[in-house]
Scaffold this motif. Sequence first.
Motif, PDB file in Angstrom:
ATOM      1  N   LYS A  42     -26.472  26.141  21.254  1.00  0.00           N
ATOM      2  CA  LYS A  42     -27.554  25.137  21.810  1.00  0.00           C
ATOM      3  C   LYS A  42     -28.170  25.887  23.188  1.00  0.00           C
ATOM      4  O   LYS A  42     -27.432  26.350  23.811  1.00  0.00           O
ATOM      5  CB  LYS A  42     -27.130  23.745  22.191  1.00  0.00           C
ATOM      6  CG  LYS A  42     -28.287  23.041  22.714  1.00  0.00           C
ATOM      7  CD  LYS A  42     -27.982  21.370  22.388  1.00  0.00           C
ATOM      8  CE  LYS A  42     -27.188  20.646  23.402  1.00  0.00           C
ATOM      9  NZ  LYS A  42     -27.030  19.294  23.290  1.00  0.00           N
ATOM     10  N   LEU A  43     -29.327  25.971  23.043  1.00  0.00           N
ATOM     11  CA  LEU A  43     -30.137  26.613  24.355  1.00  0.00           C
ATOM     12  C   LEU A  43     -30.693  25.352  25.061  1.00  0.00           C
ATOM     13  O   LEU A  43     -31.463  24.652  24.446  1.00  0.00           O
ATOM     14  CB  LEU A  43     -31.009  27.713  23.851  1.00  0.00           C
ATOM     15  CG  LEU A  43     -30.515  28.942  23.107  1.00  0.00           C
ATOM     16  CD1 LEU A  43     -31.740  29.919  22.725  1.00  0.00           C
ATOM     17  CD2 LEU A  43     -29.490  29.574  23.755  1.00  0.00           C
ATOM     18  N   LEU A  44     -30.577  25.494  26.445  1.00  0.00           N
ATOM     19  CA  LEU A  44     -31.174  24.436  27.385  1.00  0.00           C
ATOM     20  C   LEU A  44     -32.015  25.023  28.241  1.00  0.00           C
ATOM     21  O   LEU A  44     -31.644  26.269  28.775  1.00  0.00           O
ATOM     22  CB  LEU A  44     -30.263  23.465  27.907  1.00  0.00           C
ATOM     23  CG  LEU A  44     -29.014  22.769  27.267  1.00  0.00           C
ATOM     24  CD1 LEU A  44     -28.124  22.079  28.171  1.00  0.00           C
ATOM     25  CD2 LEU A  44     -29.855  21.618  26.274  1.00  0.00           C
ATOM     26  N   GLY A  64     -36.911  37.751  34.904  1.00  0.00           N
ATOM     27  CA  GLY A  64     -35.604  38.342  34.863  1.00  0.00           C
ATOM     28  C   GLY A  64     -34.701  38.125  35.543  1.00  0.00           C
ATOM     29  O   GLY A  64     -34.118  36.927  35.341  1.00  0.00           O
ATOM     30  N   PRO A  65     -34.143  38.889  36.561  1.00  0.00           N
ATOM     31  CA  PRO A  65     -32.839  38.243  37.172  1.00  0.00           C
ATOM     32  C   PRO A  65     -32.842  37.214  38.046  1.00  0.00           C
ATOM     33  O   PRO A  65     -31.898  36.746  38.543  1.00  0.00           O
ATOM     34  CB  PRO A  65     -32.267  39.889  38.066  1.00  0.00           C
ATOM     35  CG  PRO A  65     -33.533  40.752  38.111  1.00  0.00           C
ATOM     36  CD  PRO A  65     -34.561  40.112  37.044  1.00  0.00           C
ATOM     37  N   ALA A  66     -34.087  36.673  38.315  1.00  0.00           N
ATOM     38  CA  ALA A  66     -34.028  35.374  39.230  1.00  0.00           C
ATOM     39  C   ALA A  66     -33.921  34.175  38.243  1.00  0.00           C
ATOM     40  O   ALA A  66     -33.519  32.989  38.929  1.00  0.00           O
ATOM     41  CB  ALA A  66     -35.412  35.163  39.603  1.00  0.00           C
ATOM     42  N   ILE A  67     -33.891  34.280  36.777  1.00  0.00           N
ATOM     43  CA  ILE A  67     -33.482  33.297  36.110  1.00  0.00           C
ATOM     44  C   ILE A  67     -31.863  33.301  36.070  1.00  0.00           C
ATOM     45  O   ILE A  67     -31.279  34.305  35.841  1.00  0.00           O
ATOM     46  CB  ILE A  67     -33.968  33.525  34.599  1.00  0.00           C
ATOM     47  CG1 ILE A  67     -35.692  33.717  34.585  1.00  0.00           C
ATOM     48  CG2 ILE A  67     -33.615  32.379  33.964  1.00  0.00           C
ATOM     49  CD1 ILE A  67     -36.411  32.593  34.979  1.00  0.00           C
ATOM     50  N   ARG A  68     -31.431  32.088  36.384  1.00  0.00           N
ATOM     51  CA  ARG A  68     -30.046  31.597  36.217  1.00  0.00           C
ATOM     52  C   ARG A  68     -29.375  31.321  34.892  1.00  0.00           C
ATOM     53  O   ARG A  68     -30.308  30.497  34.162  1.00  0.00           O
ATOM     54  CB  ARG A  68     -29.650  30.568  37.364  1.00  0.00           C
ATOM     55  CG  ARG A  68     -30.121  31.105  38.719  1.00  0.00           C
ATOM     56  CD  ARG A  68     -29.454  32.279  39.160  1.00  0.00           C
ATOM     57  NE  ARG A  68     -29.842  32.566  40.727  1.00  0.00           N
ATOM     58  CZ  ARG A  68     -29.596  32.239  41.832  1.00  0.00           C
ATOM     59  NH1 ARG A  68     -28.485  31.260  41.805  1.00  0.00           N
ATOM     60  NH2 ARG A  68     -30.042  32.516  42.950  1.00  0.00           N
ATOM     61  N   GLY A 104     -18.787  32.689  21.402  1.00  0.00           N
ATOM     62  CA  GLY A 104     -17.998  31.341  21.538  1.00  0.00           C
ATOM     63  C   GLY A 104     -18.599  30.333  22.225  1.00  0.00           C
ATOM     64  O   GLY A 104     -18.169  29.353  22.364  1.00  0.00           O
ATOM     65  N   ALA A 105     -19.797  30.810  22.926  1.00  0.00           N
ATOM     66  CA  ALA A 105     -20.433  29.766  23.757  1.00  0.00           C
ATOM     67  C   ALA A 105     -20.996  28.746  22.711  1.00  0.00           C
ATOM     68  O   ALA A 105     -21.798  28.859  21.581  1.00  0.00           O
ATOM     69  CB  ALA A 105     -21.473  30.386  24.582  1.00  0.00           C
ATOM     70  N   ARG A 106     -20.644  27.308  23.085  1.00  0.00           N
ATOM     71  CA  ARG A 106     -21.676  26.312  22.442  1.00  0.00           C
ATOM     72  C   ARG A 106     -22.906  25.981  23.051  1.00  0.00           C
ATOM     73  O   ARG A 106     -23.837  25.654  22.568  1.00  0.00           O
ATOM     74  CB  ARG A 106     -20.639  25.024  22.507  1.00  0.00           C
ATOM     75  CG  ARG A 106     -19.410  25.079  21.606  1.00  0.00           C
ATOM     76  CD  ARG A 106     -18.487  23.998  21.911  1.00  0.00           C
ATOM     77  NE  ARG A 106     -18.116  23.507  23.308  1.00  0.00           N
ATOM     78  CZ  ARG A 106     -17.306  24.239  24.026  1.00  0.00           C
ATOM     79  NH1 ARG A 106     -16.551  24.975  23.646  1.00  0.00           N
ATOM     80  NH2 ARG A 106     -17.115  23.907  25.083  1.00  0.00           N
ATOM     81  N   GLU A 107     -23.137  25.954  24.384  1.00  0.00           N
ATOM     82  CA  GLU A 107     -24.312  25.677  25.109  1.00  0.00           C
ATOM     83  C   GLU A 107     -24.634  26.550  26.194  1.00  0.00           C
ATOM     84  O   GLU A 107     -23.690  26.917  27.070  1.00  0.00           O
ATOM     85  CB  GLU A 107     -24.060  24.260  25.667  1.00  0.00           C
ATOM     86  CG  GLU A 107     -25.137  23.651  26.526  1.00  0.00           C
ATOM     87  CD  GLU A 107     -25.041  21.930  26.968  1.00  0.00           C
ATOM     88  OE1 GLU A 107     -24.633  21.439  26.113  1.00  0.00           O
ATOM     89  OE2 GLU A 107     -25.027  22.044  28.019  1.00  0.00           O
ATOM     90  N   ILE A 108     -25.799  27.319  26.138  1.00  0.00           N
ATOM     91  CA  ILE A 108     -26.114  28.153  27.217  1.00  0.00           C
ATOM     92  C   ILE A 108     -27.582  27.465  27.708  1.00  0.00           C
ATOM     93  O   ILE A 108     -28.434  27.201  27.002  1.00  0.00           O
ATOM     94  CB  ILE A 108     -26.487  29.580  26.800  1.00  0.00           C
ATOM     95  CG1 ILE A 108     -25.018  30.078  26.175  1.00  0.00           C
ATOM     96  CG2 ILE A 108     -26.734  30.180  27.834  1.00  0.00           C
ATOM     97  CD1 ILE A 108     -25.208  31.733  25.569  1.00  0.00           C
ATOM     98  N   ALA A 109     -27.412  27.362  29.234  1.00  0.00           N
ATOM     99  CA  ALA A 109     -28.653  26.862  30.060  1.00  0.00           C
ATOM    100  C   ALA A 109     -29.222  27.955  30.778  1.00  0.00           C
ATOM    101  O   ALA A 109     -28.720  28.909  31.179  1.00  0.00           O
ATOM    102  CB  ALA A 109     -28.107  25.585  30.641  1.00  0.00           C
ATOM    103  N   PHE A 110     -30.683  27.804  30.758  1.00  0.00           N
ATOM    104  CA  PHE A 110     -31.567  28.955  31.736  1.00  0.00           C
ATOM    105  C   PHE A 110     -32.197  27.918  32.511  1.00  0.00           C
ATOM    106  O   PHE A 110     -32.901  27.152  32.232  1.00  0.00           O
ATOM    107  CB  PHE A 110     -32.292  29.585  30.827  1.00  0.00           C
ATOM    108  CG  PHE A 110     -31.718  30.724  29.879  1.00  0.00           C
ATOM    109  CD1 PHE A 110     -31.079  31.855  30.393  1.00  0.00           C
ATOM    110  CD2 PHE A 110     -31.451  30.453  28.568  1.00  0.00           C
ATOM    111  CE1 PHE A 110     -30.152  32.458  29.626  1.00  0.00           C
ATOM    112  CE2 PHE A 110     -30.500  30.927  27.908  1.00  0.00           C
ATOM    113  CZ  PHE A 110     -30.328  32.262  28.409  1.00  0.00           C
TER     114      PHE A 110
END
Lengths: 151, 151, 83, 83
Positions: free
Chosen positions: D2-4, D50-54, D70-76
Amino acid sequence: MTVRLQTEPFDLGAEVARLTDGRSDVGAVVTFMGVCRDRTDSGAELVALTLEHYPGMVEDELSRIEAEARARWSLADALVIHRHGRILAGEPIVLVVTLAPHRAAAFEAAEFLMDYLKTSAPFWKQEETADGRSWVAAKATDDAAADRWKK
Amino acid sequence: MTVRLQTEPFDLGAEVARLTDGRSDVGAVVTFMGVCRDRTDSGAELVALTLEHYPGMVEDELSRIEAEARARWSLADALVIHRHGRILAGEPIVLVVTLAPHRAAAFEAAEFLMDYLKTSAPFWKQEETADGRSWVAAKATDDAAADRWKK
Amino acid sequence: MKLLYFAWVRERVGRAEEEAEAPAGVSTVAELIEWLRGRGPEYEHAFEAGPAIRAAIDKRHARADAPIAGAREIAFFPPMTGG
Amino acid sequence: MKLLYFAWVRERVGRAEEEAEAPAGVSTVAELIEWLRGRGPEYEHAFEAGPAIRAAIDKRHARADAPIAGAREIAFFPPMTGG
């Protein structure tokens, strides 16, 4: 030790009373309250802030920050309350309270908690002015303030 | 900007409410409350403290310290309340409140006010334990804390 | 001039205040303390801590080398322990 | 996984979350961002800083070189502005 995420305002006096009532082993109580100002940093009139957050992560992150403060300083107790949602000018946003035997630990831990809240807790402020809404930019001074705690 | 010398306890929440009500130009409110602990530094059970002061000089000195804080930091408001007379374990002794646009000034000014109160305001604490009364010795750490503000 | 004593300095001297006229040649806080020490064992005891005793001239902190000429009120006390 | 997306990253992408499977060879946060930028102008706009995004992996802050296996959820999200 408590962290709380909520939409409603809080009462500083009631929170401090709840933490201090009935205990007499604490010599120093420090509070920090962040309040929504009625001006943006560029001077425009501000109606309100809306705080977006990352549910789930924000509670974890507040707890991690609070645990780190307890590991670094000998605190008798600590409280962090952070609001989210729409907050009107003049309303409180965040409250940090630290209780310690002596004042140096209470002051340092409160500053540490605030510096880390600012740079590490997943909240994003949107300003609401007569011109519409815009996202608040992060401040380099906040990163610098947090960096001073790195060992 | 207010300094107050009094024998009766104070109410932190009421004091902060009085300072912040109706104003929305302040982003940061820091409070420090010093409380009478139930143990002496050597671990004996403490019944009460009695604070002796130098009438006339103490008011002048509190005002001087508070004016110095205002000269160093851009404060929206500040309050210092210091009690004298007999103070029971668990009761508050001193309250410092600082209001500023941003948190760094509010924290620094509150710490400065406390460091100077400790080392420069003419108060002397006498401890009351089961063994009788004895004067509290000044701490070198308090002098060191005050020295850091010297330019 | 009026002399005031606080905390354990007051207890050792045995009084909270008194009137006194220092003799000619006593012109600084340090010299006044030396002169007081010669007035009796209670003063000697009160001031034996020497430089640890703080002074205020007319309600302002004064150093040991501060001149006392013209002072209306000089106070002596231990290091402060408020806050 | 899942991407948030949060704050202006969410506004630019045009959605708060989505399911996605990154192709083989995309193994770090930085590589995932590069892959997302190629998915369309809204992603390109969201990630152009770019790199300013956490990023956070499973609700913990993650650096650009963190592995995503293995990540289930990655948020930007943009740099945080709470407190």
